[in-house]
Structure formats: C-alpha cells, structure tokens
Design a protein around this motif. Sequence first.
Motif, PDB file in Angstrom:
ATOM      1  N   GLN A  94       0.911  -1.165   0.166  1.00 52.83           N
ATOM      2  CA  GLN A  94       0.034   0.148   0.119  1.00 52.83           C
ATOM      3  C   GLN A  94       0.866   1.252   0.042  1.00 52.83           C
ATOM      4  OE1 GLN A  94      -0.401  -2.602   2.139  1.00 52.83           O
ATOM      5  NE2 GLN A  94      -2.333  -3.342   1.832  1.00 52.83           N
ATOM      6  N   GLY A  95       1.990   1.374   0.842  1.00 52.40           N
ATOM      7  CA  GLY A  95       2.973   2.517   0.631  1.00 52.40           C
ATOM      8  C   GLY A  95       3.385   2.670  -0.783  1.00 52.40           C
ATOM      9  N   TYR A  96       3.962   1.819  -1.314  1.00 57.34           N
ATOM     10  CA  TYR A  96       4.362   1.894  -2.574  1.00 57.34           C
ATOM     11  C   TYR A  96       3.337   2.430  -3.548  1.00 57.34           C
ATOM     12  CZ  TYR A  96       6.786   0.567  -7.025  1.00 57.34           C
ATOM     13  OH  TYR A  96       7.581   0.548  -8.231  1.00 57.34           O
ATOM     14  N   ALA A  97       2.125   1.780  -3.535  1.00 56.42           N
ATOM     15  CA  ALA A  97       0.960   2.172  -4.285  1.00 56.42           C
ATOM     16  C   ALA A  97       0.790   3.588  -4.329  1.00 56.42           C
ATOM     17  CB  ALA A  97      -0.113   1.379  -4.075  1.00 56.42           C
ATOM     18  N   GLY A  98       0.780   3.960  -2.788  1.00 48.48           N
ATOM     19  CA  GLY A  98       0.367   5.621  -2.657  1.00 48.48           C
ATOM     20  C   GLY A  98       1.539   6.411  -2.974  1.00 48.48           C
ATOM     21  N   SER A  99       2.791   6.270  -2.832  1.00 40.46           N
ATOM     22  CA  SER A  99       3.774   7.133  -3.217  1.00 40.46           C
ATOM     23  C   SER A  99       4.135   7.031  -4.677  1.00 40.46           C
ATOM     24  CB  SER A  99       5.190   6.648  -2.541  1.00 40.46           C
ATOM     25  OG  SER A  99       5.748   5.341  -2.784  1.00 40.46           O
ATOM     26  N   ARG A 100       3.965   6.016  -5.380  1.00 40.89           N
ATOM     27  CA  ARG A 100       4.175   5.719  -6.918  1.00 40.89           C
ATOM     28  C   ARG A 100       3.231   5.147  -7.617  1.00 40.89           C
ATOM     29  NH1 ARG A 100       9.803   6.958  -8.214  1.00 40.89           N
ATOM     30  NH2 ARG A 100      10.796   7.778  -6.329  1.00 40.89           N
ATOM     31  N   PRO A 101       2.176   5.796  -7.772  1.00 42.31           N
ATOM     32  CA  PRO A 101       0.895   5.026  -8.221  1.00 42.31           C
ATOM     33  C   PRO A 101       1.122   4.693  -9.890  1.00 42.31           C
ATOM     34  CG  PRO A 101       0.414   7.435  -8.118  1.00 42.31           C
ATOM     35  CD  PRO A 101       1.600   7.183  -7.343  1.00 42.31           C
ATOM     36  N   ASP A 102       1.746   5.307 -10.485  1.00 46.00           N
ATOM     37  CA  ASP A 102       2.075   5.167 -11.974  1.00 46.00           C
ATOM     38  C   ASP A 102       3.145   3.524 -11.844  1.00 46.00           C
ATOM     39  OD1 ASP A 102       0.471   6.977 -12.775  1.00 46.00           O
ATOM     40  OD2 ASP A 102       2.296   8.535 -13.315  1.00 46.00           O
ATOM     41  N   GLU A 103       4.128   3.695 -11.128  1.00 46.71           N
ATOM     42  CA  GLU A 103       4.964   2.341 -11.083  1.00 46.71           C
ATOM     43  C   GLU A 103       4.035   1.185 -10.590  1.00 46.71           C
ATOM     44  OE1 GLU A 103       8.544   2.987  -8.863  1.00 46.71           O
ATOM     45  OE2 GLU A 103       9.086   4.835  -9.924  1.00 46.71           O
ATOM     46  N   TRP A 104       3.449   1.436  -9.423  1.00 46.44           N
ATOM     47  CA  TRP A 104       2.680   0.400  -9.008  1.00 46.44           C
ATOM     48  C   TRP A 104       1.804  -0.245  -9.648  1.00 46.44           C
ATOM     49  CZ3 TRP A 104       2.858  -3.469  -6.291  1.00 46.44           C
ATOM     50  CH2 TRP A 104       1.613  -4.186  -5.728  1.00 46.44           C
ATOM     51  N   GLU A 105       1.025   0.743 -10.788  1.00 48.29           N
ATOM     52  CA  GLU A 105       0.139   0.046 -11.816  1.00 48.29           C
ATOM     53  C   GLU A 105       0.912  -0.935 -12.746  1.00 48.29           C
ATOM     54  OE1 GLU A 105      -3.049  -1.055 -13.684  1.00 48.29           O
ATOM     55  OE2 GLU A 105      -3.141   0.166 -11.986  1.00 48.29           O
ATOM     56  N   THR A 106       2.023  -0.235 -13.114  1.00 47.34           N
ATOM     57  CA  THR A 106       2.823  -0.975 -13.868  1.00 47.34           C
ATOM     58  C   THR A 106       3.303  -2.305 -13.426  1.00 47.34           C
ATOM     59  OG1 THR A 106       4.063   0.796 -15.073  1.00 47.34           O
ATOM     60  CG2 THR A 106       5.186  -1.276 -15.398  1.00 47.34           C
ATOM     61  N   ALA A 107       3.641  -2.310 -12.242  1.00 48.72           N
ATOM     62  CA  ALA A 107       3.931  -3.813 -11.512  1.00 48.72           C
ATOM     63  C   ALA A 107       2.683  -4.479 -11.214  1.00 48.72           C
ATOM     64  CB  ALA A 107       4.429  -3.240  -9.813  1.00 48.72           C
ATOM     65  N   ARG A 108       1.484  -4.008 -11.104  1.00 45.99           N
ATOM     66  CA  ARG A 108       0.396  -4.871 -11.151  1.00 45.99           C
ATOM     67  C   ARG A 108       0.124  -5.483 -12.376  1.00 45.99           C
ATOM     68  NH1 ARG A 108      -4.856  -2.455  -8.086  1.00 45.99           N
ATOM     69  NH2 ARG A 108      -5.395  -4.105  -9.720  1.00 45.99           N
ATOM     70  N   ARG A 109       0.279  -4.529 -13.431  1.00 51.92           N
ATOM     71  CA  ARG A 109       0.106  -5.323 -14.784  1.00 51.92           C
ATOM     72  C   ARG A 109       1.163  -6.268 -15.031  1.00 51.92           C
ATOM     73  NH1 ARG A 109      -0.386  -0.622 -16.867  1.00 51.92           N
ATOM     74  NH2 ARG A 109       1.732  -0.305 -17.651  1.00 51.92           N
ATOM     75  N   VAL A 110       2.459  -6.089 -14.637  1.00 52.58           N
ATOM     76  CA  VAL A 110       3.306  -7.102 -14.747  1.00 52.58           C
ATOM     77  C   VAL A 110       3.115  -8.418 -14.113  1.00 52.58           C
ATOM     78  CG1 VAL A 110       5.692  -7.991 -14.194  1.00 52.58           C
ATOM     79  CG2 VAL A 110       5.446  -5.573 -15.333  1.00 52.58           C
ATOM     80  N   PHE A 111       2.624  -8.245 -12.997  1.00 57.65           N
ATOM     81  CA  PHE A 111       2.103  -9.494 -12.094  1.00 57.65           C
ATOM     82  C   PHE A 111       0.786 -10.269 -12.805  1.00 57.65           C
ATOM     83  CE2 PHE A 111       3.624  -7.072  -7.901  1.00 57.65           C
ATOM     84  CZ  PHE A 111       4.852  -7.707  -8.099  1.00 57.65           C
ATOM     85  N   ALA A 112      -0.119  -9.596 -13.161  1.00 60.14           N
ATOM     86  CA  ALA A 112      -1.235  -9.713 -13.805  1.00 60.14           C
ATOM     87  C   ALA A 112      -0.896 -10.687 -15.263  1.00 60.14           C
ATOM     88  CB  ALA A 112      -2.260  -8.782 -14.013  1.00 60.14           C
ATOM     89  N   ASP A 113      -0.118 -10.020 -15.774  1.00 54.83           N
ATOM     90  CA  ASP A 113       0.390 -10.430 -17.316  1.00 54.83           C
ATOM     91  C   ASP A 113       1.103 -11.664 -16.878  1.00 54.83           C
ATOM     92  OD1 ASP A 113      -1.062  -8.487 -18.356  1.00 54.83           O
ATOM     93  OD2 ASP A 113       0.912  -7.448 -19.193  1.00 54.83           O
ATOM     94  N   ALA A 114       2.015 -11.861 -16.475  1.00 59.55           N
ATOM     95  CA  ALA A 114       2.814 -13.051 -15.991  1.00 59.55           C
ATOM     96  C   ALA A 114       2.060 -14.133 -15.510  1.00 59.55           C
ATOM     97  CB  ALA A 114       3.950 -12.741 -14.932  1.00 59.55           C
TER      98      ALA A 114
END
Length: 103
Positions: free
Chosen positions: A69-89
Amino acid sequence: MTTSPYRVTLDLAGVTDKAGLMDRTVSALHLPAWFGRNWDALTDSLRDPSVWPPEAVGRGLLIVVTGWQGYAGSRPDEWETARRVFADASADEPALTVALAPR
C-alpha cells in the motif's frame, strides 16, 4: 493428491520506488545475479519457472505480495505497472499465481 504451490511472500513494506521493488523481488525469489532489475526482466523471470525457487518445481509458485500500500500510494504509476506485470505473467504462466494481500 494435489500438491499445493510453493508460497513466497514478497514484502513491500517500506518500499517507495521501483529500485526497492526490484531489490525485494530479487531477495524473495532468489533471482540470479544477471536479473536486469527492470520491468521486462521482471516479466520474463516471473514467466520462467527455470529461475523460480527450486521448491516450486513441479508444484507451481504462489507469490503473496504484502505491505504494498505504501508503494502504491507513493508511486501510483509505477505500482500500476507492477500490477500489470504481475497480472500478465500470471495469465501467461499457469503455474504462477500472484496475490495481493488485503490491506
């Protein structure tokens, strides 16, 4: 009898940037030294059972992401990319599941 997947906790508590996410991922998954620490390398490593922890061989891999949650709040664009990477993989590799722990 079905064997449950090997579980790894990816704890992101205190992570505030991509470098921190990559460092924690390397540590949690014991990724090789040649891991590129970028989004493409993360995607490739998650999709490649040959670089997963040996305990996941033949069982599959469950990555439970905590403290995100802290990462998602501080870097929402990066977190969205990370979530997309997790989902795609996870979509591309049936033996992989990435789950976000609830708040």
